[in-house]
Design an enzyme around this catalytic site. Sequence first.
Site, short mmCIF file in Angstrom:
data_model
loop_
_atom_site.label_atom_id
_atom_site.label_comp_id
_atom_site.label_asym_id
_atom_site.label_seq_id
_atom_site.Cartn_x
_atom_site.Cartn_y
_atom_site.Cartn_z
CG ASP A 46 -5.47 -6.90 -5.82
OD1 ASP A 46 -6.09 -7.86 -5.38
OD2 ASP A 46 -4.67 -6.25 -5.12
CD GLN A 81 -13.74 -5.07 -2.01
OE1 GLN A 81 -14.02 -3.88 -2.20
NE2 GLN A 81 -12.51 -5.54 -2.22
CG HIS A 93 -1.83 -1.11 1.39
ND1 HIS A 93 -1.65 -2.13 2.31
CD2 HIS A 93 -2.98 -1.41 0.75
CE1 HIS A 93 -2.65 -2.99 2.22
NE2 HIS A 93 -3.47 -2.59 1.28
P1 AMP Z 1 -6.45 -3.68 -0.52
O1 AMP Z 1 -6.32 -2.96 0.79
O2 AMP Z 1 -6.09 -5.13 -0.45
O3 AMP Z 1 -7.79 -3.41 -1.18
O4 AMP Z 1 -5.36 -3.06 -1.48
C1 AMP Z 1 -5.36 -1.67 -1.75
C2 AMP Z 1 -4.43 -1.43 -2.93
O5 AMP Z 1 -3.12 -1.88 -2.60
C3 AMP Z 1 -4.86 -2.19 -4.18
O6 AMP Z 1 -4.70 -1.36 -5.31
C4 AMP Z 1 -3.90 -3.36 -4.21
O7 AMP Z 1 -3.66 -3.86 -5.51
C5 AMP Z 1 -2.64 -2.72 -3.63
N1 AMP Z 1 -1.73 -3.74 -3.11
C6 AMP Z 1 -2.03 -4.74 -2.22
N2 AMP Z 1 -0.96 -5.54 -2.04
C7 AMP Z 1 0.03 -5.05 -2.82
C8 AMP Z 1 1.38 -5.45 -3.08
N3 AMP Z 1 1.93 -6.50 -2.48
N4 AMP Z 1 2.11 -4.71 -3.94
C9 AMP Z 1 1.55 -3.64 -4.57
N5 AMP Z 1 0.29 -3.20 -4.37
C10 AMP Z 1 -0.46 -3.90 -3.51
#
Ligand code: AMP
Length: 278
Positions: A150, A61, A37
């Site tokens: 993602d 979701q 993040h």
């Molecule tokens: P989430 O909190 O899981 O909804 O993720 C929020 C954002 O962080 C989304 O755009 C994810 O794709 C990104 N994200 C989560 N894990 C990673 C990672 N390991 N590397 C890069 N971006 C990430």
Amino acid sequence: MIITNEIAEVRECCQKLQHRGAKIGFVPTMGALHAGHLSLVKLSKEKTDITVVSIFLNPTQFAPGEDLASYPANLKGDLEQLNEAGVDLVFTPDKETMYLPNADTTVSVGGVTSLLCGSSRPTHFKGVTTIVAKLFNIVTPNFSFFGEKDYQQVVVIKKMVDELNFNTEIVTGEIVREDDGLAMSSRNSYLTSLERSEAVVLSECIKNGKKLVKEGSSPAEIISSIKERISSLKTTKIDYIEIVNRESLQSVENFDESSVLLLAVYFGSIRLIDNCEL
Ligand code: AMP
């Protein structure tokens, strides 16, 4: 750093700053923040004047029986990390703020949402596009930052932005990994030590897949070798291993420069995803 759970305050702040000429960057998250993040926050700070982060565990979701109730939360720690990273505004709405009691308007992208993660999680992307559309309408970001981890989500969001004329540019950030190669994910904290040690197979298969492409293997051969390796472990159950076109997400029979390997595998009850462009 401003922290607010009020839509009106976010709107007022963002509009005022944009009238003064500031470019706003937006990073939507579900909290339990990690270096993945924060890499998106860093990208936003490099490219824009003001960085807004949302923390909202979006119930729509998650399907019944998925991990909404046990999803890790650490608001205090998240806010500390965001403050240290130099974020300007954090939007932390509650469920009632984001969803009116009788809300029955949704945003739904067709086609690509029925494939891959969409086959095992048929309601997932409608929840994602609905909340992201709402957040875009509140923050009105000039640039919005999403992680390539993602992969399908990025394809879906870009399609929504193009087809519904949202006035924001989607910027993607590379996958951030642990030292042993496991892609960082809020869900990694659920893994038992055996599952954690086996989960490294995802990034190993990606490395090996790239090597096999260079050696001339076909998509079908690579998929079958990855399936064999992953199935040999104790805690795994494969959801999908596919090599697809990066835009249509349809399976490819032969490689071209737009092929991508996507993996979704359960380690015990924890479903992890990973991918790489080949
Ligand atoms: P989430 O909190 O899981 O909804 O993720 C929020 C954002 O962080 C989304 O755009 C994810 O794709 C990104 N994200 C989560 N894990 C990673 C990672 N390991 N590397 C890069 N971006 C990430």
